[in-house]
Design a protein around this motif. Structure first.
Motif, short mmCIF file in Angstrom:
data_model
loop_
_atom_site.label_atom_id
_atom_site.label_comp_id
_atom_site.label_asym_id
_atom_site.label_seq_id
_atom_site.Cartn_x
_atom_site.Cartn_y
_atom_site.Cartn_z
N PHE A 5 -5.07 8.54 9.19
CA PHE A 5 -5.31 7.18 8.72
C PHE A 5 -4.43 6.89 7.51
O PHE A 5 -3.85 5.80 7.40
CB PHE A 5 -6.79 6.99 8.37
N ASP A 6 -4.35 7.85 6.58
CA ASP A 6 -3.51 7.67 5.39
C ASP A 6 -2.04 7.48 5.78
O ASP A 6 -1.33 6.68 5.17
CB ASP A 6 -3.65 8.87 4.45
N LEU A 8 -0.90 6.26 8.63
CA LEU A 8 -0.77 4.93 9.23
C LEU A 8 -0.76 3.85 8.15
O LEU A 8 0.05 2.92 8.19
CB LEU A 8 -1.92 4.68 10.21
N LYS A 9 -1.66 3.99 7.19
CA LYS A 9 -1.72 3.03 6.08
C LYS A 9 -0.39 3.01 5.33
O LYS A 9 0.13 1.94 4.98
CB LYS A 9 -2.87 3.42 5.16
N GLY A 10 0.17 4.19 5.10
CA GLY A 10 1.46 4.27 4.42
C GLY A 10 2.58 3.63 5.22
O GLY A 10 3.44 2.94 4.67
N ILE A 12 2.26 1.20 7.35
CA ILE A 12 2.07 -0.25 7.29
C ILE A 12 2.59 -0.80 5.96
O ILE A 12 3.29 -1.82 5.95
CB ILE A 12 0.58 -0.61 7.50
N LYS A 13 2.27 -0.11 4.88
CA LYS A 13 2.76 -0.55 3.57
C LYS A 13 4.29 -0.51 3.52
O LYS A 13 4.93 -1.43 3.00
CB LYS A 13 2.19 0.30 2.45
N GLY A 29 4.36 3.02 0.20
CA GLY A 29 4.03 3.39 1.57
C GLY A 29 4.62 4.74 1.94
O GLY A 29 3.95 5.57 2.57
N GLU A 32 2.62 7.47 0.23
CA GLU A 32 1.35 7.75 0.90
C GLU A 32 1.56 8.59 2.16
O GLU A 32 0.76 9.47 2.46
CB GLU A 32 0.63 6.44 1.23
N GLN A 33 2.64 8.32 2.88
CA GLN A 33 2.95 9.12 4.06
C GLN A 33 3.25 10.57 3.68
O GLN A 33 2.81 11.51 4.35
CB GLN A 33 4.13 8.52 4.81
#
Length: 70
Positions: A5-6, A8-10, A12-13, A29, A32-33
């Protein structure tokens, strides 16, 4: 939180940052990845060490059983 999830969130950012030409958001982003990847790597390393320890304990138990039989 779940590292997938982290990640994916990264992503997207990062994509949003590229889309709106925001270098800071893009870098956040990517960061975070990278952190999610590091968490995954640490988890896999720990799982490998746990498996190695289990195998060592099993070998020791087998060796003890063989010694007792003699």
């Amino acid at each position: 939180m779940n590292s997938k999830f982290d990640k994916l969130k990264g992503k997207i950012k990062e994509a949003t940052g590229k889309l709106v030409d925001n270098d800071e958001l893009e870098a956040k982003g990517q960061q975070e990845q990278d952190q999610a990847k590091a968490k995954e790597d640490a988890k896999h390393h720990a799982e490998g060490k746990t498996q190695e320890k289990r195998e060592e304990i099993q070998r020791d138990a087998i060796d003890e059983d063989e010694t007792k039989e003699l």
